[in-house]
Structure formats: C-alpha cells, structure tokens
Design an enzyme around this catalytic site. Structure first.
Site, PDB file in Angstrom:
ATOM      1  N   LYS A   1     -49.715 -97.217-148.094  1.00 20.21           N
ATOM      2  CA  LYS A   1     -50.727 -96.261-147.688  1.00 20.21           C
ATOM      3  C   LYS A   1     -51.101 -95.322-148.832  1.00 20.21           C
ATOM      4  O   LYS A   1     -52.196 -94.801-148.895  1.00 20.21           O
ATOM      5  CB  LYS A   1     -50.169 -95.372-146.549  1.00 20.21           C
TER       6      LYS A   1
ATOM      7  N   GLU B   1     -52.885 -98.724-157.205  1.00 24.93           N
ATOM      8  CA  GLU B   1     -51.583 -98.260-156.714  1.00 24.93           C
ATOM      9  C   GLU B   1     -51.451 -96.759-156.974  1.00 24.93           C
ATOM     10  O   GLU B   1     -52.033 -96.237-157.922  1.00 24.93           O
ATOM     11  CB  GLU B   1     -50.480 -99.071-157.428  1.00 24.93           C
ATOM     12  N   ASP B   2     -50.667 -96.085-156.129  1.00 24.98           N
ATOM     13  CA  ASP B   2     -50.495 -94.642-156.311  1.00 24.98           C
ATOM     14  C   ASP B   2     -49.540 -94.328-157.465  1.00 24.98           C
ATOM     15  O   ASP B   2     -49.868 -93.551-158.353  1.00 24.98           O
ATOM     16  CB  ASP B   2     -50.021 -93.961-155.010  1.00 24.98           C
ATOM     17  N   ILE B   3     -48.356 -94.949-157.450  1.00 27.07           N
ATOM     18  CA  ILE B   3     -47.362 -94.602-158.476  1.00 27.07           C
ATOM     19  C   ILE B   3     -46.502 -95.818-158.827  1.00 27.07           C
ATOM     20  O   ILE B   3     -46.115 -96.582-157.943  1.00 27.07           O
ATOM     21  CB  ILE B   3     -46.480 -93.406-158.019  1.00 27.07           C
ATOM     22  N   VAL B   4     -46.258 -96.007-160.101  1.00 27.85           N
ATOM     23  CA  VAL B   4     -45.303 -97.022-160.554  1.00 27.85           C
ATOM     24  C   VAL B   4     -44.034 -96.266-160.938  1.00 27.85           C
ATOM     25  O   VAL B   4     -44.044 -95.446-161.855  1.00 27.85           O
ATOM     26  CB  VAL B   4     -45.835 -97.843-161.749  1.00 27.85           C
ATOM     27  N   ASP B   5     -42.981 -96.544-160.185  1.00 28.93           N
ATOM     28  CA  ASP B   5     -41.712 -95.824-160.350  1.00 28.93           C
ATOM     29  C   ASP B   5     -40.733 -96.809-161.009  1.00 28.93           C
ATOM     30  O   ASP B   5     -40.720 -96.953-162.229  1.00 28.93           O
ATOM     31  CB  ASP B   5     -41.281 -95.362-158.950  1.00 28.93           C
TER      32      ASP B   5
ATOM     33  N   LEU C   1     -40.573-102.270-159.324  1.00 26.99           N
ATOM     34  CA  LEU C   1     -40.168-103.440-158.523  1.00 26.99           C
ATOM     35  C   LEU C   1     -41.236-103.861-157.504  1.00 26.99           C
ATOM     36  O   LEU C   1     -41.474-105.043-157.306  1.00 26.99           O
ATOM     37  CB  LEU C   1     -38.835-103.155-157.819  1.00 26.99           C
ATOM     38  N   THR C   2     -41.879-102.872-156.885  1.00 23.45           N
ATOM     39  CA  THR C   2     -42.903-103.196-155.878  1.00 23.45           C
ATOM     40  C   THR C   2     -44.076-103.940-156.518  1.00 23.45           C
ATOM     41  O   THR C   2     -44.533-104.967-156.021  1.00 23.45           O
ATOM     42  CB  THR C   2     -43.414-101.902-155.200  1.00 23.45           C
TER      43      THR C   2
ATOM     44  N   LYS D   1     -44.029 -93.102-163.610  1.00 27.38           N
ATOM     45  CA  LYS D   1     -42.796 -92.315-163.787  1.00 27.38           C
ATOM     46  C   LYS D   1     -41.858 -93.145-164.668  1.00 27.38           C
ATOM     47  O   LYS D   1     -40.977 -93.859-164.170  1.00 27.38           O
ATOM     48  CB  LYS D   1     -42.168 -92.065-162.412  1.00 27.38           C
TER      49      LYS D   1
ATOM     50  N   PHE E   1     -39.815 -86.035-157.509  1.00 22.15           N
ATOM     51  CA  PHE E   1     -40.409 -86.671-156.343  1.00 22.15           C
ATOM     52  C   PHE E   1     -41.775 -86.040-156.096  1.00 22.15           C
ATOM     53  O   PHE E   1     -41.872 -84.910-155.641  1.00 22.15           O
ATOM     54  CB  PHE E   1     -39.518 -86.522-155.113  1.00 22.15           C
TER      55      PHE E   1
ATOM     56  N   ASP F   1     -46.802 -89.172-149.997  1.00 26.84           N
ATOM     57  CA  ASP F   1     -46.139 -88.447-148.922  1.00 26.84           C
ATOM     58  C   ASP F   1     -44.680 -88.147-149.223  1.00 26.84           C
ATOM     59  O   ASP F   1     -44.079 -88.744-150.111  1.00 26.84           O
ATOM     60  CB  ASP F   1     -46.186 -89.278-147.635  1.00 26.84           C
TER      61      ASP F   1
ATOM     62  N   ARG G   1     -49.761 -85.972-147.489  1.00 27.24           N
ATOM     63  CA  ARG G   1     -50.764 -86.877-148.054  1.00 27.24           C
ATOM     64  C   ARG G   1     -52.099 -86.161-148.247  1.00 27.24           C
ATOM     65  O   ARG G   1     -52.882 -86.526-149.113  1.00 27.24           O
ATOM     66  CB  ARG G   1     -50.996 -88.084-147.133  1.00 27.24           C
TER      67      ARG G   1
HETATM   68  P1  5GP Z   1     -41.374 -98.725-157.240  1.00 29.13           P
HETATM   69  O1  5GP Z   1     -41.234-100.070-156.596  1.00 29.13           O
HETATM   70  O2  5GP Z   1     -42.227 -98.723-158.482  1.00 29.13           O
HETATM   71  O3  5GP Z   1     -40.032 -98.086-157.472  1.00 29.13           O
HETATM   72  O4  5GP Z   1     -42.000 -97.757-156.169  1.00 29.13           O
HETATM   73  C1  5GP Z   1     -43.285 -97.831-155.757  1.00 29.13           C
HETATM   74  C2  5GP Z   1     -43.492 -97.068-154.460  1.00 29.13           C
HETATM   75  O5  5GP Z   1     -42.469 -96.093-154.179  1.00 29.13           O
HETATM   76  C3  5GP Z   1     -44.773 -96.289-154.570  1.00 29.13           C
HETATM   77  O6  5GP Z   1     -45.876 -97.075-154.188  1.00 29.13           O
HETATM   78  C4  5GP Z   1     -44.532 -95.106-153.646  1.00 29.13           C
HETATM   79  O7  5GP Z   1     -44.895 -95.463-152.347  1.00 29.13           O
HETATM   80  C5  5GP Z   1     -43.034 -94.873-153.698  1.00 29.13           C
HETATM   81  N1  5GP Z   1     -42.679 -93.773-154.646  1.00 29.13           N
HETATM   82  C6  5GP Z   1     -42.053 -93.890-155.828  1.00 29.13           C
HETATM   83  N2  5GP Z   1     -41.898 -92.687-156.424  1.00 29.13           N
HETATM   84  C7  5GP Z   1     -42.458 -91.780-155.586  1.00 29.13           C
HETATM   85  C8  5GP Z   1     -42.641 -90.345-155.651  1.00 29.13           C
HETATM   86  O8  5GP Z   1     -42.255 -89.641-156.598  1.00 29.13           O
HETATM   87  N3  5GP Z   1     -43.280 -89.779-154.600  1.00 29.13           N
HETATM   88  C9  5GP Z   1     -43.745 -90.489-153.527  1.00 29.13           C
HETATM   89  N4  5GP Z   1     -44.351 -89.822-152.553  1.00 29.13           N
HETATM   90  N5  5GP Z   1     -43.591 -91.826-153.433  1.00 29.13           N
HETATM   91  C10 5GP Z   1     -42.964 -92.465-154.458  1.00 29.13           C
END
Ligand code: 5GP
Length: 178
Positions: free
Chosen positions: A41, A97-101, A104-105, A129, A150, A157, A163
């Site tokens: 979302k 996409e909103d964020i690449v952390d 893995l996703t 990140k 975070f 969210d 959001r």
């Molecule tokens: P990844 O697979 O890159 O670790 O994570 C991707 C998903 O984790 C993002 O699409 C998001 O939904 C969630 N996520 C990762 N870091 C954050 C953050 O700092 N804040 C929020 N709200 N969601 C995050």
C-alpha cells in the site's frame, strides 16, 4: 505529532524532487508508453504525485505484497496478495515503491516480474535506507536516501497509521517492534 516525531523531508522538498524525477523519466523513455506498477500500500501517495509529473502515455497497474517477519528479522518470504491482471509481456514496466530497506521485497518482486517477459523493467523508489541492505537492488530513480530510522508519512505507515501525513519523518525513540 508527538515529541518523538522529527521531520526529514517537507512537502516542498518532496514536490521538487518528484518534479525532477518526472522530467528524468520522461527524457529516458522518450515517447514510449509506460506500464507503471504501483506496489501497495505504501507507494500510493508517491505514485499519485509521480505519475502526474511524467508527461508520457501510460497504463497504471497495482500489485499487493506482504513480507513475513518483523522489521529486524525480515525473512525475505514475500506473498503476492493482489496480482496484476494485465499481461506484462513486451511492456516497459516502471515499478513504483515507497522504500527499499533490506531489498528483499524488491528482489523477490523483480525476479517474479522478469518471468513475465517485460520489454524492460526499471525501479522508482521514493526512499532508500542503505544501512540495512541485505541484497543490492538497482534503483533507477531514487527520491531520497534516509538514515537508519523507521520512517513514516507520505504513504508510509506505522501499524496502519500516519499514511496521510503530508511529509516524511521518523519516530525517535522508535516504535517498540522496530
Ligand atoms: P525490504 O524488503 O526492502 O526490507 O522492505 C520493504 C518494505 O518494508 C517497504 O515496502 C515498506 O513497506 C517496509 N519498510 C521498510 N522500512 C520501512 C520504514 O522505515 N518505514 C515504513 N513505514 N515501512 C518500512
């Protein structure tokens, strides 16, 4: 917002960055038609602004993903909760996409989408990140780099909330499950 909320990027900074990304995307694709794939979302607010900054013909599609595990122990197991009906074969796909952390996703999604034989596949991510990278995912269009916090707002969210916050910030001290 409470005393633990800190602004990272104001609405004005976000608007300017998105306008610039839109021009870059328009220049790269020339007059080709795009399939913009919005990852639900968290990306819907970014996508709503980004598509209006891209002066190209486009089709907009949505995909829903759920990652298992908590924030610290991301498992990399991803489930598609809502799939794209539209066939992607031969399409120029731009993932939003909103964020690449950890990455893995996106790694999972890009592998899955590549089996559908798109003509090309690129990624626009509002936030990156890098401190938590587990797998490298090439981000073709990046909004901002963020610290290891975070982050919330502008579609992102915490437990379903924030959001609708019009800017991007973080909570410090962080939420308990971070
Ligand atoms: P990844 O697979 O890159 O670790 O994570 C991707 C998903 O984790 C993002 O699409 C998001 O939904 C969630 N996520 C990762 N870091 C954050 C953050 O700092 N804040 C929020 N709200 N969601 C995050």
């Amino acid at each position: 917002m409470g005393p633990n909320y800190h602004t990272l990027f104001s609405r004005t900074e976000i608007d300017a960055r998105i306008a610039s990304l839109g021009r870059e995307i328009r220049a790269d694709y020339h007059d080709r038609s795009l399939t913009v794939l919005v990852v639900l979302k968290g990306s819907f607010v970014f996508a709503a602004d980004l598509i209006r900054a891209i002066d190209l013909p486009m089709n907009v599609e949505f995909i829903g993903l759920r990652s298992y595990g908590d924030r610290i122990n991301t498992s990399g197991v991803v489930e598609i909760t809502l799939d794209v009906k539209h066939p992607l074969a031969g399409e120029d796909v731009l993932i939003v996409e909103d964020i690449v952390d950890t990455g893995l996703t996106l790694e999972y999604l890009m592998k899955n989408l590549s089996t559908r034989n798109p003509a090309s596949m690129k990624l626009a991510a509002l936030l990156h990140k890098p401190a938590r990278t587990k797998v490298h995912v090439p981000i073709d269009y990046k909004g901002f780099q963020v610290p290891d916090k975070f982050v919330i707002g502008y579609g992102l969210d915490f437990a379903g909330k924030y959001r609708n916050l019009p800017e991007i910030g973080y909570l410090d001290p962080p939420p308990l499950d971070h």
